[in-house]
Design a protein around this motif. Structure first.
Motif, PDB file in Angstrom:
ATOM      1  N   TYR A  72       0.803  -1.228   0.000  1.00 52.90           N
ATOM      2  CA  TYR A  72       0.000   0.000   0.000  1.00 52.90           C
ATOM      3  C   TYR A  72       0.836   1.279   0.000  1.00 52.90           C
ATOM      4  N   TYR A  73       2.156   1.176   0.048  1.00 55.03           N
ATOM      5  CA  TYR A  73       3.007   2.365   0.103  1.00 55.03           C
ATOM      6  C   TYR A  73       2.658   3.360  -1.010  1.00 55.03           C
ATOM      7  N   ASP A  74       2.750   2.909  -2.258  1.00 57.91           N
ATOM      8  CA  ASP A  74       2.506   3.806  -3.393  1.00 57.91           C
ATOM      9  C   ASP A  74       1.064   4.304  -3.405  1.00 57.91           C
ATOM     10  N   TYR A  75       0.146   3.429  -3.073  1.00 55.71           N
ATOM     11  CA  TYR A  75      -1.276   3.794  -3.041  1.00 55.71           C
ATOM     12  C   TYR A  75      -1.524   4.928  -2.043  1.00 55.71           C
ATOM     13  N   ILE A  76      -1.007   4.787  -0.830  1.00 53.36           N
ATOM     14  CA  ILE A  76      -1.232   5.812   0.188  1.00 53.36           C
ATOM     15  C   ILE A  76      -0.599   7.127  -0.237  1.00 53.36           C
ATOM     16  N   VAL A  77       0.616   7.075  -0.723  1.00 55.12           N
ATOM     17  CA  VAL A  77       1.284   8.310  -1.177  1.00 55.12           C
ATOM     18  C   VAL A  77       0.479   8.948  -2.307  1.00 55.12           C
ATOM     19  N   SER A  78      -0.087   8.147  -3.195  1.00 50.89           N
ATOM     20  CA  SER A  78      -0.855   8.690  -4.329  1.00 50.89           C
ATOM     21  C   SER A  78      -2.124   9.413  -3.893  1.00 50.89           C
ATOM     22  N   LEU A  79      -2.643   9.066  -2.728  1.00 51.42           N
ATOM     23  CA  LEU A  79      -3.856   9.739  -2.214  1.00 51.42           C
ATOM     24  C   LEU A  79      -3.547  11.144  -1.682  1.00 51.42           C
ATOM     25  N   LYS A  80      -2.270  11.413  -1.445  1.00 51.91           N
ATOM     26  CA  LYS A  80      -1.810  12.709  -0.947  1.00 51.91           C
ATOM     27  C   LYS A  80      -2.520  13.151   0.335  1.00 51.91           C
ATOM     28  N   PRO A  81      -2.559  12.247   1.331  1.00 51.75           N
ATOM     29  CA  PRO A  81      -3.172  12.659   2.596  1.00 51.75           C
ATOM     30  C   PRO A  81      -2.272  13.646   3.318  1.00 51.75           C
ATOM     31  N   GLN A  82      -2.837  14.395   4.258  1.00 46.74           N
ATOM     32  CA  GLN A  82      -2.009  15.287   5.060  1.00 46.74           C
ATOM     33  C   GLN A  82      -1.250  14.507   6.121  1.00 46.74           C
ATOM     34  N   ARG A  83      -1.866  13.391   6.598  1.00 46.49           N
ATOM     35  CA  ARG A  83      -1.185  12.593   7.614  1.00 46.49           C
ATOM     36  C   ARG A  83      -1.596  11.129   7.517  1.00 46.49           C
ATOM     37  N   VAL A  84      -0.727  10.291   8.100  1.00 46.99           N
ATOM     38  CA  VAL A  84      -1.011   8.866   8.250  1.00 46.99           C
ATOM     39  C   VAL A  84      -0.850   8.548   9.726  1.00 46.99           C
ATOM     40  N   ILE A  85      -1.881   7.917  10.299  1.00 47.53           N
ATOM     41  CA  ILE A  85      -1.834   7.509  11.700  1.00 47.53           C
ATOM     42  C   ILE A  85      -1.430   6.034  11.761  1.00 47.53           C
ATOM     43  N   PHE A  86      -0.370   5.772  12.508  1.00 43.82           N
ATOM     44  CA  PHE A  86       0.098   4.413  12.746  1.00 43.82           C
ATOM     45  C   PHE A  86      -0.420   3.991  14.113  1.00 43.82           C
ATOM     46  N   ASN A  87      -1.503   3.222  14.115  1.00 42.38           N
ATOM     47  CA  ASN A  87      -2.099   2.737  15.346  1.00 42.38           C
ATOM     48  C   ASN A  87      -1.185   1.695  15.986  1.00 42.38           C
ATOM     49  N   PRO A  88      -1.386   1.381  17.286  1.00 46.00           N
ATOM     50  CA  PRO A  88      -0.532   0.389  17.944  1.00 46.00           C
ATOM     51  C   PRO A  88      -0.453  -0.914  17.145  1.00 46.00           C
ATOM     52  N   GLY A  89       0.785  -1.387  16.961  1.00 46.07           N
ATOM     53  CA  GLY A  89       1.022  -2.613  16.200  1.00 46.07           C
ATOM     54  C   GLY A  89       1.313  -2.371  14.728  1.00 46.07           C
ATOM     55  N   THR A  90       1.198  -1.118  14.281  1.00 41.30           N
ATOM     56  CA  THR A  90       1.430  -0.813  12.866  1.00 41.30           C
ATOM     57  C   THR A  90       2.706   0.007  12.645  1.00 41.30           C
ATOM     58  N   GLU A  91       3.455   0.259  13.703  1.00 44.47           N
ATOM     59  CA  GLU A  91       4.651   1.091  13.611  1.00 44.47           C
ATOM     60  C   GLU A  91       5.590   0.565  12.531  1.00 44.47           C
ATOM     61  N   ASN A  92       6.128   1.508  11.710  1.00 44.86           N
ATOM     62  CA  ASN A  92       6.912   1.088  10.551  1.00 44.86           C
ATOM     63  C   ASN A  92       7.879   2.200  10.127  1.00 44.86           C
ATOM     64  N   PRO A  93       9.084   2.257  10.717  1.00 44.42           N
ATOM     65  CA  PRO A  93      10.047   3.312  10.390  1.00 44.42           C
ATOM     66  C   PRO A  93      10.386   3.417   8.903  1.00 44.42           C
ATOM     67  N   VAL A 106       3.556  12.000   9.769  1.00 39.17           N
ATOM     68  CA  VAL A 106       3.502  10.682  10.392  1.00 39.17           C
ATOM     69  C   VAL A 106       3.046  10.885  11.828  1.00 39.17           C
ATOM     70  N   ASP A 107       1.988  10.174  12.227  1.00 43.04           N
ATOM     71  CA  ASP A 107       1.456  10.283  13.576  1.00 43.04           C
ATOM     72  C   ASP A 107       1.381   8.878  14.171  1.00 43.04           C
ATOM     73  N   VAL A 108       2.272   8.584  15.113  1.00 43.35           N
ATOM     74  CA  VAL A 108       2.261   7.284  15.780  1.00 43.35           C
ATOM     75  C   VAL A 108       1.360   7.451  16.997  1.00 43.35           C
ATOM     76  N   ALA A 109       0.125   6.997  16.858  1.00 44.95           N
ATOM     77  CA  ALA A 109      -0.885   7.254  17.883  1.00 44.95           C
ATOM     78  C   ALA A 109      -2.039   6.275  17.702  1.00 44.95           C
ATOM     79  N   CYS A 110      -3.038   6.419  18.544  1.00 42.13           N
ATOM     80  CA  CYS A 110      -4.233   5.595  18.449  1.00 42.13           C
ATOM     81  C   CYS A 110      -5.403   6.483  18.035  1.00 42.13           C
TER      82      CYS A 110
END
Length: 120
Positions: A72-93, A106-110
């Protein structure tokens, strides 16, 4: 301000956090789109199984483990969101870096906690 949100990793199962997020986002009047493994409807939101070109997505909230995020990397970038929330268990440096290179916050939060505490 209402923030159109894509729930990625949406589930039809009521006990899943992605399902709770769809319901809570609706309760807070945020427009919601959803992509998951199975078609269905949660809180009036259609869950798509394909990568649709949604318009005006402000936030993508992830409910996919890091390995599943790769496709989903390219797909998410193509949507041009202002932010992506990484909920617990989805952390991905690795993905944080890609997003930051594309000027996406990048928002590492719930998502559920952000909504409940008026920080969404």
């Amino acid at each position: 301000m209402k923030k159109k949100t894509l729930v990625l990793g949406a589930s039809l199962k009521p006990n899943r956090y992605s399902n709770l997020a769809i319901n809570r986002l609706n309760n807070y009047d945020h427009p919601v789109e959803a992509v998951g493994l199975r078609n269905g409807v949660v809180a009036g939101v259609d869950i798509a199984t394909e990568k649709k070109s949604f318009e005006n997505i402000h936030t993508v909230t992830l409910y996919l483990n890091p390995k599943r995020q790769e496709e989903y990397y390219d797909y998410i970038v193509s949507l041009k969101p202002q932010r992506v929330i990484f909920n617990p268990g989805t952390e991905n440096p690795t993905f944080y870096k890609i997003l930051q290179e594309n000027n996406i916050e990048v928002d590492v939060a719930c998502t559920l906690v952000l909504l409940a505490s008026n920080q969404y």
